[in-house]
Structures are given as C-alpha cells and as structure tokens.
Design a protein around this motif. Sequence first.
Motif, PDB file in Angstrom:
ATOM      1  N   THR A  72      35.164 110.898 102.852  1.00 61.31           N
ATOM      2  CA  THR A  72      33.895 110.536 103.009  1.00 61.31           C
ATOM      3  C   THR A  72      33.602 109.343 103.989  1.00 61.31           C
ATOM      4  OG1 THR A  72      33.476 111.709 100.845  1.00 61.31           O
ATOM      5  CG2 THR A  72      31.947 110.021 101.748  1.00 61.31           C
ATOM      6  N   CYS A  73      34.636 108.412 103.480  1.00 64.77           N
ATOM      7  CA  CYS A  73      34.485 106.979 104.029  1.00 64.77           C
ATOM      8  C   CYS A  73      34.558 107.121 105.809  1.00 64.77           C
ATOM      9  CB  CYS A  73      35.435 105.999 103.511  1.00 64.77           C
ATOM     10  SG  CYS A  73      34.919 105.582 101.860  1.00 64.77           S
ATOM     11  N   ASN A  74      35.680 107.830 106.138  1.00 61.97           N
ATOM     12  CA  ASN A  74      35.883 108.193 107.495  1.00 61.97           C
ATOM     13  C   ASN A  74      34.847 108.728 108.216  1.00 61.97           C
ATOM     14  OD1 ASN A  74      38.435 107.154 108.109  1.00 61.97           O
ATOM     15  ND2 ASN A  74      39.589 108.957 107.365  1.00 61.97           N
ATOM     16  N   ALA A  75      34.118 109.503 107.397  1.00 58.94           N
ATOM     17  CA  ALA A  75      32.836 110.331 108.167  1.00 58.94           C
ATOM     18  C   ALA A  75      31.775 109.286 108.171  1.00 58.94           C
ATOM     19  CB  ALA A  75      32.324 111.393 107.339  1.00 58.94           C
ATOM     20  N   ASP A  76      31.551 108.280 107.298  1.00 60.59           N
ATOM     21  CA  ASP A  76      30.472 107.292 107.295  1.00 60.59           C
ATOM     22  C   ASP A  76      30.957 106.290 108.522  1.00 60.59           C
ATOM     23  OD1 ASP A  76      29.305 108.593 105.086  1.00 60.59           O
ATOM     24  OD2 ASP A  76      29.713 106.855 103.731  1.00 60.59           O
ATOM     25  N   ALA A  77      31.926 106.079 108.669  1.00 64.01           N
ATOM     26  CA  ALA A  77      32.473 105.126 109.419  1.00 64.01           C
ATOM     27  C   ALA A  77      32.055 105.550 110.796  1.00 64.01           C
ATOM     28  CB  ALA A  77      33.889 104.571 109.309  1.00 64.01           C
ATOM     29  N   LYS A  78      32.725 106.807 111.195  1.00 62.94           N
ATOM     30  CA  LYS A  78      32.393 107.715 112.480  1.00 62.94           C
ATOM     31  C   LYS A  78      30.924 107.623 112.716  1.00 62.94           C
ATOM     32  CE  LYS A  78      33.735 111.629 114.960  1.00 62.94           C
ATOM     33  NZ  LYS A  78      34.505 112.871 114.806  1.00 62.94           N
ATOM     34  N   THR A  79      29.917 107.922 111.854  1.00 62.25           N
ATOM     35  CA  THR A  79      28.649 108.020 112.083  1.00 62.25           C
ATOM     36  C   THR A  79      27.934 106.652 112.413  1.00 62.25           C
ATOM     37  OG1 THR A  79      27.933 107.846 109.714  1.00 62.25           O
ATOM     38  CG2 THR A  79      28.236 110.288 110.624  1.00 62.25           C
ATOM     39  N   LYS A  80      28.672 105.514 111.791  1.00 58.53           N
ATOM     40  CA  LYS A  80      28.208 104.365 112.120  1.00 58.53           C
ATOM     41  C   LYS A  80      28.862 103.652 113.368  1.00 58.53           C
ATOM     42  CE  LYS A  80      26.817 103.484 107.271  1.00 58.53           C
ATOM     43  NZ  LYS A  80      27.163 102.606 106.180  1.00 58.53           N
ATOM     44  N   THR A  81      29.684 104.381 114.026  1.00 54.43           N
ATOM     45  CA  THR A  81      30.459 103.921 115.233  1.00 54.43           C
ATOM     46  C   THR A  81      31.125 102.719 114.764  1.00 54.43           C
ATOM     47  OG1 THR A  81      28.450 103.161 116.462  1.00 54.43           O
ATOM     48  CG2 THR A  81      29.054 105.431 116.759  1.00 54.43           C
ATOM     49  N   LEU A  82      31.788 102.439 113.726  1.00 63.36           N
ATOM     50  CA  LEU A  82      32.540 101.325 113.645  1.00 63.36           C
ATOM     51  C   LEU A  82      33.791 101.190 114.217  1.00 63.36           C
ATOM     52  CD1 LEU A  82      31.524 100.765 109.695  1.00 63.36           C
ATOM     53  CD2 LEU A  82      30.341  99.568 111.890  1.00 63.36           C
ATOM     54  N   LYS A  83      34.377 100.204 114.601  1.00 60.49           N
ATOM     55  CA  LYS A  83      35.547  99.796 115.545  1.00 60.49           C
ATOM     56  C   LYS A  83      36.090  98.502 114.903  1.00 60.49           C
ATOM     57  CE  LYS A  83      34.750 103.038 119.017  1.00 60.49           C
ATOM     58  NZ  LYS A  83      34.626 103.118 120.547  1.00 60.49           N
ATOM     59  N   GLY A  84      37.485  98.547 114.869  1.00 60.47           N
ATOM     60  CA  GLY A  84      38.192  97.235 114.525  1.00 60.47           C
ATOM     61  C   GLY A  84      38.015  96.770 113.382  1.00 60.47           C
ATOM     62  N   ASP A  85      37.826  95.358 113.176  1.00 60.27           N
ATOM     63  CA  ASP A  85      37.649  94.705 111.896  1.00 60.27           C
ATOM     64  C   ASP A  85      36.457  95.133 111.043  1.00 60.27           C
ATOM     65  OD1 ASP A  85      39.988  93.214 112.403  1.00 60.27           O
ATOM     66  OD2 ASP A  85      38.887  91.610 113.208  1.00 60.27           O
ATOM     67  N   GLU A  86      35.550  95.508 111.965  1.00 68.45           N
ATOM     68  CA  GLU A  86      33.893  95.992 111.014  1.00 68.45           C
ATOM     69  C   GLU A  86      34.495  97.447 110.316  1.00 68.45           C
ATOM     70  OE1 GLU A  86      30.754  96.988 113.869  1.00 68.45           O
ATOM     71  OE2 GLU A  86      29.890  94.784 113.545  1.00 68.45           O
ATOM     72  N   ARG A  87      35.360  98.048 111.067  1.00 67.42           N
ATOM     73  CA  ARG A  87      35.629  99.509 110.283  1.00 67.42           C
ATOM     74  C   ARG A  87      36.698  99.205 109.149  1.00 67.42           C
ATOM     75  NH1 ARG A  87      36.177 104.770 111.583  1.00 67.42           N
ATOM     76  NH2 ARG A  87      37.771 106.076 110.516  1.00 67.42           N
ATOM     77  N   LYS A  88      37.698  98.151 109.541  1.00 64.33           N
ATOM     78  CA  LYS A  88      38.397  97.970 108.138  1.00 64.33           C
ATOM     79  C   LYS A  88      37.763  97.419 107.180  1.00 64.33           C
ATOM     80  CE  LYS A  88      42.829  96.921 111.179  1.00 64.33           C
ATOM     81  NZ  LYS A  88      43.463  95.771 111.461  1.00 64.33           N
ATOM     82  N   ALA A  89      36.823  96.587 107.288  1.00 64.14           N
ATOM     83  CA  ALA A  89      36.147  96.019 106.249  1.00 64.14           C
ATOM     84  C   ALA A  89      35.110  97.068 105.470  1.00 64.14           C
ATOM     85  CB  ALA A  89      35.160  94.873 106.934  1.00 64.14           C
ATOM     86  N   PHE A  90      34.488  97.925 106.360  1.00 58.10           N
ATOM     87  CA  PHE A  90      33.853  99.057 105.873  1.00 58.10           C
ATOM     88  C   PHE A  90      34.507  99.925 105.017  1.00 58.10           C
ATOM     89  CE2 PHE A  90      32.301 103.538 106.064  1.00 58.10           C
ATOM     90  CZ  PHE A  90      31.152 103.111 105.463  1.00 58.10           C
ATOM     91  N   MET A  91      35.781 100.366 105.596  1.00 55.45           N
ATOM     92  CA  MET A  91      36.709 101.402 105.057  1.00 55.45           C
ATOM     93  C   MET A  91      37.228 100.703 103.579  1.00 55.45           C
ATOM     94  SD  MET A  91      36.755 104.087 106.544  1.00 55.45           S
ATOM     95  CE  MET A  91      38.200 105.015 105.935  1.00 55.45           C
ATOM     96  N   SER A  92      37.662  99.430 103.580  1.00 58.39           N
ATOM     97  CA  SER A  92      38.032  98.675 102.465  1.00 58.39           C
ATOM     98  C   SER A  92      37.083  98.709 101.017  1.00 58.39           C
ATOM     99  CB  SER A  92      38.319  97.227 102.554  1.00 58.39           C
ATOM    100  OG  SER A  92      38.714  96.508 101.385  1.00 58.39           O
ATOM    101  N   GLU A  93      35.732  98.310 101.688  1.00 62.50           N
ATOM    102  CA  GLU A  93      34.634  98.310 100.661  1.00 62.50           C
ATOM    103  C   GLU A  93      34.495  99.946 100.346  1.00 62.50           C
ATOM    104  OE1 GLU A  93      32.269  96.499  98.228  1.00 62.50           O
ATOM    105  OE2 GLU A  93      33.587  95.662  99.589  1.00 62.50           O
ATOM    106  N   CYS A  94      34.140 100.869 101.164  1.00 61.25           N
ATOM    107  CA  CYS A  94      34.095 101.989 100.871  1.00 61.25           C
ATOM    108  C   CYS A  94      34.867 102.723  99.894  1.00 61.25           C
ATOM    109  CB  CYS A  94      33.837 102.798 102.035  1.00 61.25           C
ATOM    110  SG  CYS A  94      33.331 104.738 101.916  1.00 61.25           S
ATOM    111  N   LEU A  95      36.302 102.566 100.246  1.00 59.57           N
ATOM    112  CA  LEU A  95      37.397 103.133  99.301  1.00 59.57           C
ATOM    113  C   LEU A  95      37.425 102.622  97.932  1.00 59.57           C
ATOM    114  CD1 LEU A  95      39.825 103.474 101.970  1.00 59.57           C
ATOM    115  CD2 LEU A  95      38.876 105.265 100.832  1.00 59.57           C
ATOM    116  N   LYS A  96      36.762 101.323  97.623  1.00 63.59           N
ATOM    117  CA  LYS A  96      36.711 100.857  96.608  1.00 63.59           C
ATOM    118  C   LYS A  96      35.516 101.152  95.316  1.00 63.59           C
ATOM    119  CE  LYS A  96      38.324  96.173  97.954  1.00 63.59           C
ATOM    120  NZ  LYS A  96      37.940  94.711  98.087  1.00 63.59           N
ATOM    121  N   LYS A  97      34.619 101.988  96.044  1.00 59.69           N
ATOM    122  CA  LYS A  97      33.615 102.567  95.070  1.00 59.69           C
ATOM    123  C   LYS A  97      34.212 103.669  94.360  1.00 59.69           C
ATOM    124  CE  LYS A  97      30.105 101.505  98.705  1.00 59.69           C
ATOM    125  NZ  LYS A  97      29.063 102.000  99.333  1.00 59.69           N
TER     126      LYS A  97
END
Length: 97
Positions: A72-97
């Motif tokens: 789910t988090c990967n799919a969300d990050a892909k739709t938001k076209t996140l890369k690099g540090d932005e993606r890492k921060a997003f994934m970290s926060e998303c996986l904590k939920k």
Amino acid sequence: MKKLLSLTALGLALSLGFGAHAAEDAKAPTKQQSKMATCNKDAGEMKGDERKAFMKTCLSNKPATQQDKMKTCNADAKTKTLKGDERKAFMSECLKK
C-alpha cells in the motif's frame, strides 16, 4: 379537563425530547461508516484490483500485515511520484501507521 391537558402537555414534551435524541443518533456515523471513510481516504488514488485488495484488508477486523502495508505504501509513493529522501520519509511514516 385539567387532567387531559396535563397528559397532552406531558406527551408533547416527551415526544419532542425523544425526537431530538433520535435526530442526534441519526447524525452520528456508525463504527463501520467511520472505518469506511478512513479506508477511502487512505486508499487515495488507487484504482482497480489494487484498491479492491486494499479496501478488503482495511475494512477487515484483522490488522494489516507488514507485507500489505508495504504494498500500500509503495503504491501511494508511486502515485505521488516521490523519490529520494521524500520517498524515504513518506515510507517511514506510512509504515508506522
């Protein structure tokens, strides 16, 4: 006559009280409705089978597995076209939920 008037007034007061209480209950979303709203929000831009799988997992009583969260988090990050540090921060926060 006085007794009839008193009973009518009492009946009216009770019916207004119960009507107001019923209106409050009708406005409060049920637990399932709240869960549905949360899952819809979390699903974001997902479409098709991916959204269907996410909603099924989200609405079930079982907590999501780590693998489901990762998908789910990967799919969300892909739709938001996140890369690099932005993606890492997003994934970290998303996986904590």
